[in-house]
Design a protein around this motif. Structure first.
Motif, mmCIF file in Angstrom:
data_model
loop_
_atom_site.group_PDB
_atom_site.id
_atom_site.type_symbol
_atom_site.label_atom_id
_atom_site.label_comp_id
_atom_site.label_asym_id
_atom_site.label_seq_id
_atom_site.Cartn_x
_atom_site.Cartn_y
_atom_site.Cartn_z
ATOM 1 N N THR A 58 0.805 -1.226 0.000
ATOM 2 C CA THR A 58 0.000 0.000 0.000
ATOM 3 C C THR A 58 0.833 1.270 0.000
ATOM 4 O OG1 THR A 58 -1.975 1.005 0.997
ATOM 5 C CG2 THR A 58 -0.251 0.251 2.503
ATOM 6 N N GLY A 59 2.089 1.222 0.524
ATOM 7 C CA GLY A 59 2.943 2.404 0.494
ATOM 8 C C GLY A 59 2.334 3.572 1.241
ATOM 9 N N SER A 60 2.064 4.652 0.538
ATOM 10 C CA SER A 60 1.465 5.845 1.143
ATOM 11 C C SER A 60 -0.012 5.677 1.429
ATOM 12 C CB SER A 60 1.654 7.046 0.209
ATOM 13 O OG SER A 60 0.924 6.859 -0.998
ATOM 14 N N GLY A 61 -0.599 4.558 0.967
ATOM 15 C CA GLY A 61 -2.026 4.318 1.167
ATOM 16 C C GLY A 61 -2.904 4.913 0.079
ATOM 17 N N ILE A 62 -2.319 5.421 -0.996
ATOM 18 C CA ILE A 62 -3.094 6.134 -2.007
ATOM 19 C C ILE A 62 -4.184 5.270 -2.625
ATOM 20 C CG2 ILE A 62 -1.282 5.687 -3.717
ATOM 21 C CD1 ILE A 62 -2.137 8.232 -5.166
ATOM 22 N N LEU A 63 -3.890 4.007 -2.950
ATOM 23 C CA LEU A 63 -4.912 3.163 -3.580
ATOM 24 C C LEU A 63 -5.932 2.686 -2.557
ATOM 25 C CD1 LEU A 63 -2.844 1.063 -6.148
ATOM 26 C CD2 LEU A 63 -3.923 3.299 -6.414
ATOM 27 N N ALA A 64 -5.499 2.408 -1.342
ATOM 28 C CA ALA A 64 -6.438 1.997 -0.296
ATOM 29 C C ALA A 64 -7.438 3.119 -0.010
ATOM 30 C CB ALA A 64 -5.677 1.625 0.975
ATOM 31 N N ILE A 65 -6.942 4.345 0.078
ATOM 32 C CA ILE A 65 -7.819 5.491 0.330
ATOM 33 C C ILE A 65 -8.766 5.691 -0.851
ATOM 34 C CG2 ILE A 65 -7.838 8.007 0.600
ATOM 35 C CD1 ILE A 65 -5.167 7.661 2.148
ATOM 36 N N THR A 66 -8.255 5.537 -2.067
ATOM 37 C CA THR A 66 -9.099 5.672 -3.263
ATOM 38 C C THR A 66 -10.202 4.623 -3.274
ATOM 39 O OG1 THR A 66 -7.216 6.558 -4.511
ATOM 40 C CG2 THR A 66 -9.078 5.735 -5.782
ATOM 41 N N ALA A 67 -9.877 3.391 -2.876
ATOM 42 C CA ALA A 67 -10.883 2.332 -2.833
ATOM 43 C C ALA A 67 -11.961 2.638 -1.807
ATOM 44 C CB ALA A 67 -10.220 0.990 -2.523
ATOM 45 N N ALA A 68 -11.562 3.139 -0.641
ATOM 46 C CA ALA A 68 -12.543 3.515 0.381
ATOM 47 C C ALA A 68 -13.432 4.650 -0.120
ATOM 48 C CB ALA A 68 -11.830 3.915 1.672
ATOM 49 N N GLN A 69 -12.828 5.616 -0.788
ATOM 50 C CA GLN A 69 -13.613 6.720 -1.340
ATOM 51 C C GLN A 69 -14.556 6.251 -2.439
ATOM 52 O OE1 GLN A 69 -10.342 9.235 -2.512
ATOM 53 N NE2 GLN A 69 -10.404 10.450 -0.621
ATOM 54 N N ALA A 70 -14.204 5.137 -3.116
ATOM 55 C CA ALA A 70 -15.040 4.601 -4.193
ATOM 56 C C ALA A 70 -16.184 3.740 -3.678
ATOM 57 C CB ALA A 70 -14.180 3.795 -5.168
ATOM 58 N N VAL B 10 -11.165 -2.237 3.451
ATOM 59 C CA VAL B 10 -9.924 -2.360 2.700
ATOM 60 C C VAL B 10 -8.846 -2.887 3.635
ATOM 61 C CG1 VAL B 10 -8.175 -1.195 1.311
ATOM 62 C CG2 VAL B 10 -10.546 -0.389 1.240
ATOM 63 N N TYR B 11 -8.199 -3.978 3.236
ATOM 64 C CA TYR B 11 -7.043 -4.501 3.963
ATOM 65 C C TYR B 11 -5.794 -4.024 3.216
ATOM 66 C CZ TYR B 11 -10.455 -7.422 6.331
ATOM 67 O OH TYR B 11 -11.536 -7.866 7.067
ATOM 68 N N ALA B 12 -5.054 -3.094 3.826
ATOM 69 C CA ALA B 12 -3.898 -2.467 3.186
ATOM 70 C C ALA B 12 -2.628 -3.051 3.789
ATOM 71 C CB ALA B 12 -3.947 -0.949 3.373
ATOM 72 N N VAL B 13 -1.882 -3.804 2.988
ATOM 73 C CA VAL B 13 -0.726 -4.562 3.476
ATOM 74 C C VAL B 13 0.557 -3.889 3.018
ATOM 75 C CG1 VAL B 13 0.392 -6.829 3.504
ATOM 76 C CG2 VAL B 13 -2.111 -6.656 3.326
ATOM 77 N N GLU B 14 1.485 -3.725 3.934
ATOM 78 C CA GLU B 14 2.764 -3.070 3.621
ATOM 79 C C GLU B 14 3.834 -3.579 4.588
ATOM 80 O OE1 GLU B 14 5.827 -1.348 2.347
ATOM 81 O OE2 GLU B 14 3.994 -0.866 1.249
ATOM 82 N N PRO B 15 4.941 -4.166 4.081
ATOM 83 C CA PRO B 15 5.975 -4.659 4.991
ATOM 84 C C PRO B 15 6.820 -3.564 5.626
ATOM 85 C CG PRO B 15 6.604 -5.037 2.711
ATOM 86 C CD PRO B 15 5.199 -4.523 2.677
ATOM 87 N N ALA B 16 6.904 -2.390 5.000
ATOM 88 C CA ALA B 16 7.757 -1.317 5.516
ATOM 89 C C ALA B 16 7.050 -0.528 6.613
ATOM 90 C CB ALA B 16 8.180 -0.384 4.379
ATOM 91 N N GLY B 17 7.845 0.195 7.413
ATOM 92 C CA GLY B 17 7.281 1.017 8.476
ATOM 93 C C GLY B 17 6.411 2.147 7.966
ATOM 94 N N MET B 18 6.444 2.405 6.661
ATOM 95 C CA MET B 18 5.598 3.429 6.031
ATOM 96 C C MET B 18 4.124 3.177 6.312
ATOM 97 S SD MET B 18 5.668 6.099 4.067
ATOM 98 C CE MET B 18 4.423 7.047 3.183
ATOM 99 N N VAL B 19 3.781 1.939 6.657
ATOM 100 C CA VAL B 19 2.379 1.601 6.919
ATOM 101 C C VAL B 19 1.788 2.475 8.019
ATOM 102 C CG1 VAL B 19 2.881 -0.227 8.610
ATOM 103 C CG2 VAL B 19 0.801 -0.357 7.207
ATOM 104 N N HIS B 20 2.596 2.873 8.995
ATOM 105 C CA HIS B 20 2.088 3.699 10.097
ATOM 106 C C HIS B 20 1.780 5.122 9.623
ATOM 107 C CE1 HIS B 20 3.080 0.382 12.669
ATOM 108 N NE2 HIS B 20 4.366 0.475 12.389
ATOM 109 N N LEU B 21 2.611 5.642 8.730
ATOM 110 C CA LEU B 21 2.354 6.963 8.176
ATOM 111 C C LEU B 21 1.138 6.924 7.253
ATOM 112 C CD1 LEU B 21 3.307 9.852 8.132
ATOM 113 C CD2 LEU B 21 4.984 9.248 6.377
ATOM 114 N N ALA B 22 0.974 5.818 6.515
ATOM 115 C CA ALA B 22 -0.198 5.658 5.651
ATOM 116 C C ALA B 22 -1.485 5.677 6.476
ATOM 117 C CB ALA B 22 -0.091 4.361 4.859
ATOM 118 N N ARG B 23 -1.438 5.078 7.669
ATOM 119 C CA ARG B 23 -2.621 5.089 8.535
ATOM 120 C C ARG B 23 -2.993 6.521 8.924
ATOM 121 N NH1 ARG B 23 -0.728 2.048 12.088
ATOM 122 N NH2 ARG B 23 -1.700 0.080 11.479
#
Length: 404
Positions: free
Chosen positions: A143-155, A160-173
């Motif tokens: 998910t990275g920055s969460g851009i697609l997860a947020i777009t899916a929620a807006q759609a 949405v289950y947004a999976v990301e191995p990097a610590g960026m997941v916390h900033l995406a939240r």
């Protein structure tokens, strides 16, 4: 330091360097310090890649702990890792302070480049809007920055289950919270092959498409998710990848960065007094793959039109690819390389192409290039045949057909 209890949830620091000696004792290089920790440290740090309570981590480590002393030592290691700051009660919700590539996908540079691309993320967003339906359950891999997860929620996605191995997941939240959709997105730090979901997803979306279509193992990753995490007829973004090959003349100054030439040998002999001839002899017998910026490649001399190299339907199971491609020259010149790009069918009405002539300095992709073993002089309508193999693990090879 807050006192640790079995119910204390701990988060691992984003990055560190581990060194292990012959007795399995570990030294951790972290924030300009070298920390000597117990032999259970690496196992514990691996477990805390995902947020866990102290009790959960010790339970998972349990099969290795054969007696009371082992359990006490493991708990002491957790405490020492916490005191050193490697395990924290709050996640790090910021970019890495390490430069790329050491900072990995937690580096700001990576996400700036992705979001500055004038084409790629917009195309993915449009495909998500065209694909997601009200009430859908969506899985977003990487998910990275969460851009697609947020777009899916807006759609209209219900979950949405947004999976990301990097610590960026916390900033995406935090970004999802800022945009008012965090109640419908569950951010999960981890790798999808190790993931289980409480429900099956209707839509799978992922932008783990590399510079060469398959080099980030999207086919293998999507296959695993389809089998375990998706409904029987999932909708995929992207659903199909088509790769194309084009004959080119690679400029000498570019080729010299990737292949040892006679001019290298002469210069090195003069500089060092050593004959490095075997290096050039080895290079002359194989194709050499590398990546180059699209705005650079588009200035090269193209000697054929793009020809389909392979097509992959991500709804089908992965397998090694072994295919042939015949390229017909459309002008006179010297072909010494092949440029490979792909088109991704993202949604019912959206296609993303990584053709270098469509790229620019802001494009978030490099162009895959294969330097051929020997240059070939070509004339219009002359046909050259090449073999392409994808080995099923993110690696590939392209070479002339023997006897050409």
């Amino acid at each position: 330091m807050p006192k640790l209890s079995p119910d204390t949830v701990l988060h691992r620091a984003p990055s560190f360097i581990a060194e292990v000696d012959t007795s399995n004792e570990a030294k951790i290089h972290f924030e300009s310090r070298i920390l000597k920790v117990g032999h259970d440290a690496l196992g514990l740090l691996d477990l805390f890649h995902q947020p866990r309570t102290v009790g959960q981590a010790l339970t998972l480590l349990g099969p290795r702990l054969k007696g009371p002393r082992a359990a006490q030592e493991a708990l002491a290691t957790v405490v020492s890792l916490h005191q050193a700051g490697l395990l924290r009660t709050e996640p790090t919700e910021s970019f890495s302070n390490q430069p790329f590539p050491k900072g990995g996908y937690d580096a700001a540079l990576v996400h700036i480049a992705m979001l500055e691309d004038p084409v790629r993320k917009n195309a993915f967003q449009q495909a998500v809007r065209d694909t997601v339906r009200d009430g859908d359950v969506v899985l977003d891999l990487g998910t990275g920055s969460g851009i697609l997860a947020i777009t899916a929620a807006q759609a209209g996605a219900r979950k949405v289950y947004a999976v990301e191995p990097a610590g960026m997941v916390h900033l995406a939240r935090r970004i999802a919270e800022r945009n008012g959709v965090a109640d419908r997105i569950e951010f999960i730090r981890g790798w999808s092959p190790q993931l289980e979901l409480p429900e099956r997803a209707d839509v799978l979306m992922t932008d783990i498409v590399g510079n060469e279509a398959l080099d980030m193992q999207i086919w293998e990753t999507v296959q695993d998710a389809r089998r375990r995490l998706m409904t029987d007829s999932p909708r995929l973004v992207p659903g199909r990848l088509t790769s194309f090959a084009t004959l080119v003349r690679i400029p000498d100054d570019t080729l010299d960065k990737h292949r040892v030439t006679q001019s290298h040998l002469a210069r090195w002999k003069e500089m060092f007094g050593i004959d490095f001839g075997p290096m050039a002899e080895s290079e002359s017998r194989r194709s050499v793959g590398f990546y180059e910026r699209p705005e650079t490649v588009q200035t090269w001399e193209f000697l054929s039109t793009p020809t389909e190299l392979y097509q992959v339907d991500l709804r089908q199971d992965t397998s090694p690819l072994d295919t042939r491609c015949t390229l017909a020259a459309n002008r006179t010149g010297e072909a010494n390389g092949i440029v490979v790009h792909f088109e991704a069918q993202l949604g019912p009405k959206t296609t993303l192409s990584t053709a270098p002539w469509l790229g620019c300095a802001r494009s978030h992709w490099y162009t895959a290039v294969w330097a051929l073993p020997e240059p070939v002089k070509v004339i219009p309508e002359q046909e050259l045949s090449y073999s392409y193999r994808y080995f099923g693990d993110g690696t590939s090879h392209l070479a002339p057909i023997n006897g050409q």
